[in-house]
Design a protein around this motif. Structure first.
Motif, PDB file in Angstrom:
ATOM      1  N   UNK A 181       0.793  -1.327  -0.041  1.00 32.51           N
ATOM      2  CA  UNK A 181      -0.238  -0.062   0.014  1.00 32.51           C
ATOM      3  C   UNK A 181       0.690   1.390  -0.111  1.00 32.51           C
ATOM      4  N   UNK A 182       2.123   1.066   0.800  1.00 35.61           N
ATOM      5  CA  UNK A 182       2.892   2.525   0.849  1.00 35.61           C
ATOM      6  C   UNK A 182       3.396   2.564  -0.565  1.00 35.61           C
ATOM      7  N   UNK A 183       3.752   1.671  -1.418  1.00 37.87           N
ATOM      8  CA  UNK A 183       4.282   1.817  -2.667  1.00 37.87           C
ATOM      9  C   UNK A 183       3.042   2.155  -3.579  1.00 37.87           C
ATOM     10  N   UNK A 184       2.082   1.658  -3.536  1.00 36.58           N
ATOM     11  CA  UNK A 184       0.931   1.881  -4.400  1.00 36.58           C
ATOM     12  C   UNK A 184       0.678   3.404  -4.376  1.00 36.58           C
ATOM     13  N   UNK A 185       0.173   4.022  -3.125  1.00 39.33           N
ATOM     14  CA  UNK A 185       0.114   5.381  -3.090  1.00 39.33           C
ATOM     15  C   UNK A 185       1.129   6.292  -3.576  1.00 39.33           C
ATOM     16  N   UNK A 186       2.432   5.907  -3.152  1.00 37.65           N
ATOM     17  CA  UNK A 186       3.590   6.867  -3.489  1.00 37.65           C
ATOM     18  C   UNK A 186       3.715   6.929  -5.236  1.00 37.65           C
ATOM     19  N   UNK A 187       3.398   5.807  -5.964  1.00 38.89           N
ATOM     20  CA  UNK A 187       3.646   5.577  -7.107  1.00 38.89           C
ATOM     21  C   UNK A 187       2.250   6.589  -7.830  1.00 38.89           C
ATOM     22  N   UNK A 188       1.303   6.963  -7.081  1.00 36.12           N
ATOM     23  CA  UNK A 188       0.405   7.765  -7.563  1.00 36.12           C
ATOM     24  C   UNK A 188       0.461   9.265  -7.191  1.00 36.12           C
ATOM     25  N   UNK A 189       1.842   9.604  -6.905  1.00 40.41           N
ATOM     26  CA  UNK A 189       2.027  10.782  -6.353  1.00 40.41           C
ATOM     27  C   UNK A 189       1.450  11.395  -4.906  1.00 40.41           C
ATOM     28  N   UNK A 190       0.786  10.267  -4.336  1.00 37.09           N
ATOM     29  CA  UNK A 190       0.307  10.597  -3.045  1.00 37.09           C
ATOM     30  C   UNK A 190       1.157  10.335  -1.897  1.00 37.09           C
ATOM     31  N   UNK A 191       0.903  11.268  -0.727  1.00 34.93           N
ATOM     32  CA  UNK A 191       1.629  10.893   0.576  1.00 34.93           C
ATOM     33  C   UNK A 191       0.650  10.482   1.427  1.00 34.93           C
ATOM     34  N   UNK A 192       0.595   8.976   1.684  1.00 30.31           N
ATOM     35  CA  UNK A 192      -0.390   8.246   2.458  1.00 30.31           C
ATOM     36  C   UNK A 192       0.059   7.878   3.627  1.00 30.31           C
ATOM     37  N   UNK A 193      -0.565   8.274   4.757  1.00 32.21           N
ATOM     38  CA  UNK A 193       0.085   7.933   5.923  1.00 32.21           C
ATOM     39  C   UNK A 193      -0.876   6.880   6.603  1.00 32.21           C
ATOM     40  N   UNK A 194      -0.040   5.938   7.126  1.00 34.83           N
ATOM     41  CA  UNK A 194      -0.865   4.645   7.669  1.00 34.83           C
ATOM     42  C   UNK A 194      -1.462   5.241   9.107  1.00 34.83           C
ATOM     43  N   UNK A 195      -2.514   5.094   9.654  1.00 33.75           N
ATOM     44  CA  UNK A 195      -2.909   5.444  10.866  1.00 33.75           C
ATOM     45  C   UNK A 195      -3.801   4.381  11.508  1.00 33.75           C
ATOM     46  N   UNK A 196      -3.371   3.892  12.525  1.00 39.17           N
ATOM     47  CA  UNK A 196      -4.153   2.780  13.474  1.00 39.17           C
ATOM     48  C   UNK A 196      -5.595   3.039  13.499  1.00 39.17           C
ATOM     49  N   UNK A 197      -6.485   1.979  13.168  1.00 42.93           N
ATOM     50  CA  UNK A 197      -7.754   1.987  13.110  1.00 42.93           C
ATOM     51  C   UNK A 197      -8.434   0.994  14.081  1.00 42.93           C
ATOM     52  N   UNK A 198      -9.754   1.446  14.450  1.00 45.68           N
ATOM     53  CA  UNK A 198     -10.359   0.621  15.146  1.00 45.68           C
ATOM     54  C   UNK A 198     -10.289  -0.905  14.982  1.00 45.68           C
ATOM     55  N   UNK A 199     -10.268  -1.729  15.748  1.00 40.45           N
ATOM     56  CA  UNK A 199     -10.206  -3.275  15.528  1.00 40.45           C
ATOM     57  C   UNK A 199     -11.578  -3.918  16.130  1.00 40.45           C
ATOM     58  N   UNK A 200     -12.314  -3.081  17.043  1.00 38.24           N
ATOM     59  CA  UNK A 200     -13.595  -3.656  17.245  1.00 38.24           C
ATOM     60  C   UNK A 200     -13.204  -4.916  18.214  1.00 38.24           C
ATOM     61  N   UNK A 201     -14.094  -5.905  17.914  1.00 39.42           N
ATOM     62  CA  UNK A 201     -14.160  -7.196  18.731  1.00 39.42           C
ATOM     63  C   UNK A 201     -13.089  -8.029  18.449  1.00 39.42           C
ATOM     64  N   UNK A 202     -12.438  -7.916  17.233  1.00 39.98           N
ATOM     65  CA  UNK A 202     -11.491  -8.531  16.755  1.00 39.98           C
ATOM     66  C   UNK A 202     -10.141  -8.468  17.766  1.00 39.98           C
ATOM     67  N   UNK A 203     -10.063  -6.975  18.062  1.00 42.64           N
ATOM     68  CA  UNK A 203      -8.775  -6.886  18.884  1.00 42.64           C
ATOM     69  C   UNK A 203      -7.581  -6.694  18.336  1.00 42.64           C
TER      70      UNK A 203
END
Lengths: 442, 442
Positions: A181-203
Motif C-alpha cells: 500500500x505504501x508503494x501503491x499510493x506513492x506511485x500515484x504521487x500521494x503521500x499516504x500515512x498509515x493510521x491505526x484504526x479500530x479493530x472492534x471485537x477482533x482486537x
C-alpha cells in the motif's frame, strides 16, 4: 488522440448538485456522468484514469505475491447465512430475488465468497500463504449517496484476502500488504500515512487506514511530522524477506498517527509543537486482520504441520479505485481545474494548436503528435476550431501535466511553448527540444 | 510465476455437472469455480486468459475509432420505461428494488443508458460519428443456465454503440466494426466467419453473427469454402478510408454463409459440392444496425447540416469475452486438455523441472526462468515436488503452447527438451538455443 474525434463533454457551468470540489471537477472535465442516485458512468477521460489507477494497484498487489481472481457481483444469500452476516447486514445490502425466488444479493464485499473458494480447494498448510484479490464492482445501498464517486452506491473496489496457518503467518501477510500500500499510493504521487484504526471485537493492533492529507478532507487527522519525510521502499523491496518487511512496517507505525476516532490527547500532547501535524485527511485504503471471524463459522481449515486441523487466520485489504480518484483530485487541484500526478494522468501531454487550419501550425502539431506517440507518450491533440482561450481553459481543467502550445508566431520562430500545469512555468523550446524533453529521450 | 506460489486447483476427476468439453476443461484446469446457478469466479489462470482476450478486443475497438467508457451494472427502470423495454423484457431481466423501493435492474444490455449519455451531451452532427463501448458484467436470468461460462447468468460483455446522422453514416460505422471483428478474432487464432443474421422488424441487411467452426458447436452452419482462404486485413488497414473498409466487407459478405436459422436451400444447392462447407459453429460476436429504435422514443437527436433535428441512426456490436473463452476451448483442445492459441494463453511457457531439489535441474530452471522473463515471456515454472507424470499431465491440461522440460539426464548433456503442445513435436536444444527460440531473440 485527436480531440475532434474524442468524446470530452466539458461543462462550462458548475453543476449545482456537486457539493465538493472533486465531484464538481469530475463532472466539469467530462470524466463521469451521473446515471442515478450514487451511480455513475465513467466517460472516456475518466475511464483512462481508472485504468491507470487500477494498473498501479494491480502491479503492486502482484509484486507482493497476491494473486488476481475475479468473483461475480451477484452472490447467493446462503453463503452469507453461513457467516451470520445475511441477517446482520443492514439495509446497505442490496437484496435481490431471482426468477426462481432464490435470495441473492449484490456483493458489498467478498469475505464469504473468497472463503468459500479457499475451503473448496486448500487443505494443507503447505499451500499457504495465499492472498487472493480482485478488482470488481460493489454495491452498498447508502441512504444518501453523495459527493460523487467519493461515496457512491455502485463503486469499484480492490479487495484482497489473505489466508494463513496462524497469527504469525497472518501478521506477515498483513505486513506485506502494508508495504504494498505504501508503494501503491506513492506511485500515484500521494503521500499516504498509515493510521491505526479500530479493530472492534477482533482486537489486536493489525488495522490501519491509509490517509492522504487534503484541505478539503472529510475528517481531522493527527500525525508526527516525521511521516512527511519518510522514504517509501523502492521496487527492489524483497517481499520474501519477512524481517525486512517487518522493519519497514515498524518504522511506519512508530511515530504518532491517528484519525479523529482513534485520537489520544495524552500521546498527542507529548509531541513537540513543531512536530505536530494536524490536518484534514481522506481515507484511501484500509487493511484489517480479522483472524478466524469467517474461517471458523464457514469451516475453512487446513491440516497443520502437527497433523491437526486449524482454522485459517485471515485478513482483508481494500482500496476503492473510484473513490481514490476523487480523493486524488481533492488533494491535487487549483482554481482552474485538476492537476494530475504524472503516473495517473489520462494523457501525458495536451498538444494545443492555437490556429487549427493554419498550414504551418498543423504541420508542426502533426510532427509533435507523431514523434511523441512514437516515444510512447499519450498525447491529447486539441485540433478543434475553438478559440485559444477555450483551449487553454479546457487543458487546465482536465489537468494533464504538460501543455505544448503551438502558435503561428512561435512556429515562425521555430519554437513551441511548454507549460507545466502544476507550477504554471512556461518556456520556449525548439521543436526538437520539446520532443526530446517530453519523449524522455534526451 | 512459480507454481508452488500460484493458485492452480487442478481437478483430477471429470466434474459430473459439466456437459460440454469447455466447461469440463475450465473446471479441471482450475480456471473457474461455480458460485451458484450460472455464476462463476475466475481463478488466477482463467483471469489471465480473460485479461488477454479483453486486451485484444480493446485494442481493435480503439483502432477502429471506438472510445471506451464504463457504465454501471445497476440501471434505473425509468430509463427502460422510456424505450418501452421495461415491460417488454421478460423474466431474463433481473429486477431489483432498492431501500427506497425504487425500481432498478441489473443491466442485461446498455442501449438505453448509452443513448441517455449521448443525448445529454451531443447536439450537432459535427460531433459525429461516435462509437462508445464498454466491457462490463451483465446479468440475464436464464431459466436453466448451463454449459459453464458459455451460457451463464452473470457474464462479461463488450458492447459498443455507434451514433450517426443517417443511414449512410451508420453503415460506415457498421463496416468499421465488421472489420474490427475480423481482426479481433484472427488475433486470437480463430477463423471467424461472418454470417448474415435475422434483422427482425428493423429490416435491411446490416446484421451479422461471427461464427467459429468447432466440432462441438451449438448449431449447424453453412458456408462457401472461399471463406477458409480469405485473408484478414492487417493492422495497417485504414479505418478512415470508408471505401477501403466497405471493400473488405463486400468481399467477406459475398460468398454464401448462413446459420441454420437463415439457411437458404436454393442458394446452397447452387454451390458446387466441393465448395460447400457444412459444419457445427459457435457464435462469438454479433453486430447489428437498429437505426432509430432507441433514438426516437428516447429523443436522441442532433442538428444536421440542414439545420433540422435528426434522430441518430444507431447500431450495437457485442462480444462476450467470458463466453468467447469457452468457445475457443471448444475449437481448440485434445484428449489431454486445452490447446491455447499463443496470443491468449495464460502463460507463454510451461517450464517443467523433472527433479525439483536437484541442484543442477534447479539451477538450469532458474536460469531459464530469469532469461525468458527478461525477454518479456510469461513463464509458469513447475517447481513443485510432484512426480514428472503429474507435471506433464498438468502442463497438457492447462494447454500452454510450449513446454520446456528440464531433466537430470538432459542437464548432464547440456540440453533441455522443448515440446509443442499443439503438434506434440519434441526437440532437444541447448539451454542458450531454448532461450533464444522462446525468447524470440534469435
Amino acid at each position: 488522440m485527436r480531440l475532434s474525434r474524442y468524446f470530452l463533454p466539458i461543462l462550462k457551468e458548475n453543476p449545482r448538485e456537486a457539493e465538493i470540489v472533486s465531484h464538481r471537477l469530475m463532472l466539469r472535465a467530462g470524466m463521469i456522468r451521473q446515471q442515478g442516485a450514487g451511480s455513475f458512468s465513467w466517460l472516456p477521460l475518466g475511464k483512462r484514469v481508472l485504468d491507470k489507477v487500477c494498473r498501479i494497484i494491480r502491479e503492486e498487489q502482484d509484486r507482493s505475491g497476491a494473486l488476481e481472481i475475479m468473483m461475480p457481483t451477484i452472490q447467493s444469500a446462503d453463503l452469507w447465512r453461513e457467516s451470520g452476516r445475511y441477517d446482520a447486514y443492514g439495509k446497505e445490502m442490496l437484496r435481490i430475488k431471482d426468477r426462481h425466488e432464490r435470495d441473492m444479493l449484490y456483493g458489498p464485499t467478498n469475505e464469504e465468497m473468497v472463503t468459500d473458494i479457499f475451503r473448496a480447494y486448500v487443505k494443507s498448510y503447505k499451500d499457504l500463504p495465499l492472498n487472493l484479490y480482485h478488482i470488481q464492482w460493489k454495491f452498498r445501498d447508502e441512504v444518501r449517496p453523495r459527493f460523487g464517486v467519493m461515496r457512491s452506491r455502485e463503486f469499484l473496489m480492490k479487495d484482497a484476502y489473505s489466508f494463513d496457518l496462524d497469527y504469525e503467518g497472518a501478521k506477515e501477510a498483513y505486513h506485506r500488504m502494508f508495504v504494498a500500500y505504501l508503494r501503491t499510493f506513492t506511485r500515484m504521487g500521494l503521500q499516504a500515512i498509515p493510521m491505526r484504526a479500530d479493530t472492534g471485537p477482533i482486537g489486536g493492533d493489525l488495522s490501519h487506514e491509509f490517509i492522504i492529507l487534503a484541505e478539503t478532507g472529510e475528517s481531522q487527522v493527527y500525525c508526527h511530522r516525521d511521516y512527511l519525510g519518510f522514504e517509501v521502499p523502492g521496487e527492489d523491496v524483497d517481499f520474501g524477506n519477512a524481517a525486512e518487511i517487518a522493519g519497514i512496517v515498524g518504522k511506519w507505525t512508530t511515530p504518532y498517527a491517528a484519525t479523529d476516532e482513534m485520537h489520544d490527547e495524552a500521546a498527542w500532547s507529548a509531541i513537540a509543537g513543531d512536530d505536530k501535524v494536524s490536518a484534514r485527511g481522506i481515507e484511501v485504503g484500509h487493511i484489517f486482520h480479522f483472524g478466524e471471524k469467517y474461517s471458523k463459522p464457514m469451516n475453512a481449515s487446513v491440516t497443520g504441520p502437527d497433523g491437526k486441523e486449524h482454522f485459517v487466520s485471515m485478513g482483508s485489504y481494500g482500496i476503492g479505485p473510484s473513490r481514490l480518484i476523487a480523493a486524488i483530485i481533492e488533494a491535487s487541484h487549483d482554481e482552474n481545474g485538476i492537476v494530475w500526478p504524472e503516473s495517473i494522468s489520462p494523457f501525458d501531454v495536451a498538444l494545443i494548436n492555437m490556429k487549427s487550419g493554419d498550414t504551418e501550425c498543423d504541420r508542426v502539431c502533426n510532427e509533435l503528435e507523431a514523434a511523441l506517440s512514437a516515444a510512447g507518450k499519450d498525447v491529447l491533440y486539441d485540433d478543434t476550431d475553438q478559440r485559444p482561450g477555450a483551449k487553454f481553459a479546457t487543458a487546465d481543467l482536465i489537468g494533464l501535466p504538460w501543455q505544448l502550445i503551438v502558435s503561428p508566431r512561435g512556429v515562425a520562430a521555430g519554437e513551441v511553448e511548454l507549460k507545466n500545469r502544476k507550477t504554471g512555468e512556461r518556456e520556449n523550446l525548439s521543436i526538437a527540444a520539446a520532443i526530446a524533453r517530453l519523449g524522455g529521450i534526451a
